[in-house]
Enzyme design. Structure first.
Site, PDB file in Angstrom:
ATOM      1  N   CYS A  92     -10.400 -27.746 -10.185  1.00 64.08           N
ATOM      2  CA  CYS A  92     -10.503 -29.034  -9.484  1.00 64.08           C
ATOM      3  C   CYS A  92     -10.132 -28.939  -7.999  1.00 64.08           C
ATOM      4  O   CYS A  92     -10.144 -29.945  -7.301  1.00 64.08           O
ATOM      5  CB  CYS A  92      -9.641 -30.089 -10.187  1.00 64.08           C
ATOM      6  SG  CYS A  92      -7.867 -29.908  -9.912  1.00 64.08           S
ATOM      7  N   ILE A  97       8.009  -2.889  16.737  1.00 63.39           N
ATOM      8  CA  ILE A  97       7.436  -4.050  17.415  1.00 63.39           C
ATOM      9  C   ILE A  97       8.525  -5.086  17.721  1.00 63.39           C
ATOM     10  O   ILE A  97       8.545  -5.692  18.797  1.00 63.39           O
ATOM     11  CB  ILE A  97       6.260  -4.638  16.592  1.00 63.39           C
ATOM     12  CG1 ILE A  97       5.621  -5.836  17.277  1.00 63.39           C
ATOM     13  CG2 ILE A  97       6.646  -4.995  15.177  1.00 63.39           C
ATOM     14  CD1 ILE A  97       4.708  -5.483  18.400  1.00 63.39           C
ATOM     15  N   ILE A 145       0.053 -12.113   5.127  1.00 63.20           N
ATOM     16  CA  ILE A 145      -0.184 -13.329   4.346  1.00 63.20           C
ATOM     17  C   ILE A 145       1.104 -14.095   4.088  1.00 63.20           C
ATOM     18  O   ILE A 145       1.147 -14.978   3.252  1.00 63.20           O
ATOM     19  CB  ILE A 145      -0.846 -12.966   2.988  1.00 63.20           C
ATOM     20  CG1 ILE A 145       0.019 -11.954   2.217  1.00 63.20           C
ATOM     21  CG2 ILE A 145      -2.252 -12.391   3.214  1.00 63.20           C
ATOM     22  CD1 ILE A 145      -0.501 -11.668   0.807  1.00 63.20           C
ATOM     23  N   CYS A 151      -5.016 -29.982 -14.895  1.00 61.63           N
ATOM     24  CA  CYS A 151      -6.359 -30.065 -15.476  1.00 61.63           C
ATOM     25  C   CYS A 151      -6.663 -28.866 -16.372  1.00 61.63           C
ATOM     26  O   CYS A 151      -7.710 -28.803 -17.004  1.00 61.63           O
ATOM     27  CB  CYS A 151      -7.419 -30.172 -14.371  1.00 61.63           C
ATOM     28  SG  CYS A 151      -7.892 -28.599 -13.628  1.00 61.63           S
ATOM     29  N   ARG A 180       0.820  -1.217   0.000  1.00 61.12           N
ATOM     30  CA  ARG A 180       0.000   0.000   0.000  1.00 61.12           C
ATOM     31  C   ARG A 180       0.854   1.267   0.000  1.00 61.12           C
ATOM     32  O   ARG A 180       0.395   2.324  -0.365  1.00 61.12           O
ATOM     33  CB  ARG A 180      -0.901   0.036   1.236  1.00 61.12           C
ATOM     34  CG  ARG A 180      -2.036  -0.950   1.166  1.00 61.12           C
ATOM     35  CD  ARG A 180      -2.894  -0.852   2.416  1.00 61.12           C
ATOM     36  NE  ARG A 180      -3.543  -2.117   2.680  1.00 61.12           N
ATOM     37  CZ  ARG A 180      -3.023  -3.090   3.393  1.00 61.12           C
ATOM     38  NH1 ARG A 180      -1.826  -2.943   3.948  1.00 61.12           N
ATOM     39  NH2 ARG A 180      -3.661  -4.213   3.560  1.00 61.12           N
ATOM     40  N   HIS A 238      -6.355 -12.633   6.199  1.00 63.03           N
ATOM     41  CA  HIS A 238      -6.312 -12.379   4.753  1.00 63.03           C
ATOM     42  C   HIS A 238      -5.697 -13.538   3.966  1.00 63.03           C
ATOM     43  O   HIS A 238      -5.292 -13.361   2.828  1.00 63.03           O
ATOM     44  CB  HIS A 238      -5.559 -11.067   4.480  1.00 63.03           C
ATOM     45  CG  HIS A 238      -6.270  -9.855   5.024  1.00 63.03           C
ATOM     46  ND1 HIS A 238      -5.632  -8.687   5.356  1.00 63.03           N
ATOM     47  CD2 HIS A 238      -7.579  -9.651   5.305  1.00 63.03           C
ATOM     48  CE1 HIS A 238      -6.524  -7.811   5.807  1.00 63.03           C
ATOM     49  NE2 HIS A 238      -7.704  -8.372   5.801  1.00 63.03           N
ATOM     50  N   SER A 266      -1.879   0.468  11.924  1.00 63.76           N
ATOM     51  CA  SER A 266      -2.465   1.777  12.203  1.00 63.76           C
ATOM     52  C   SER A 266      -3.948   1.626  12.528  1.00 63.76           C
ATOM     53  O   SER A 266      -4.628   2.603  12.806  1.00 63.76           O
ATOM     54  CB  SER A 266      -2.294   2.683  10.991  1.00 63.76           C
ATOM     55  OG  SER A 266      -2.905   2.070   9.874  1.00 63.76           O
TER      56      SER A 266
HETATM   57 ZN    ZN Z   1      -7.020 -28.526 -11.507  1.00 63.54          ZN
END
Ligand code: ZN
Length: 238
Positions: A130, A229, A103, A150, A34, A119, A189
């Site tokens: 699949c 931190i 993440i 696939c 960001r 997230h 924040s």
């Molecule tokens: Zn697949």
């Protein structure tokens, strides 16, 4: 002085929950997608919120993946002092859960077990056709849009803009926070949904905010530390 106060509150607590934001990861060297770095305005045609949206992923998966690999993946990143101390606190039986907006999987890499990823995670990926799952290596080692055998497109298990949060993860986060005897909020924040709303589920009197800048919740905090931190938590003894 504030470190001593923090240590005293941690010593008294048995069900600590940590709620962390982007600042926890940026101290490991990850970029906050960001933040304006002047680069994507030249290299990408759209703002990050557009390129990380469900609509954009479906319409332009190739452009999504070039932005995603550039801005959100950082394969050699390592946990920092904050991740390591939180894992140590969990092993010592003092910390009940880590709730994170990140993440990158760094809490698990540091040894944390109960991590609630609001997230999603770059480490989980699945075929949209699949549902077969793939690890991060598959995304890093493929070029362009990663595809399953696939023929389906592989999508990261990351919550994109326009997508709902995982209801089960949210429920667990709400429960952990409402049952906590101490809530440490770090590296955020508190401006991004659903952070502020989740904090409201904490009704105790040990709300600690650790952030490099001020937040809208500063006045509600029982203890506020305006600092890194990682540097702050590394001074705590469990
Ligand atoms: Zn697949």
């Amino acid at each position: 002085m504030s470190i001593e106060a923090l240590q005293a509150v941690i010593d008294e607590s048995r069900r600590i929950v940590f709620f962390g934001g982007a600042g926890v990861s940026t101290e490991s060297g990850l970029k906050d997608f960001r933040s304006e770095d002047g680069l994507y305005s030249q290299r990408y045609r759209y703002p990050p919120e557009t390129m990380l949206s469900r609509t954009f992923f479906m319409a332009h998966p190739d452009e999504f993946y070039s932005f995603y690999r550039d801005k959100l993946l950082c394969p050699n990143v390592r946990p920092n002092a904050a991740h390591l101390k939180l894992a140590e606190m969990e092993r010592a039986g003092k910390l009940a859960a880590v709730v994170t907006q990140n993440i990158d999987g760094l809490h698990q890499m540091a040894g944390s077990q109960n991590v609630l990823e609001l997230h999603g995670s770059v480490h989980r990926n699945f075929c949209m056709k699949c549902r077969r799952s793939f690890d991060l290596t598959r995304i890093i080692e493929s070029a362009g849009v990663p595809r399953c055998a696939c023929g389906g497109i592989v999508k990261p298990d990351v919550v994109l803009y326009e997508e709902p949060l995982d209801g089960r993860v949210m429920e667990e986060a709400v429960r952990a926070i409402s049952e906590a005897d101490m809530l440490i909020v770090g590296g955020t924040s508190l401006a991004v949904y659903p952070a502020a709303g989740l904090i409201d589920y904490y009704s105790g009197s040990r709300l600690v905010l650790i952030n490099k800048s001020s937040t809208p919740y500063d006045r509600r905090a029982n203890l506020r530390i305006e600092a890194s931190i990682g540097r702050t938590l590394s001074q705590i003894t469990v």
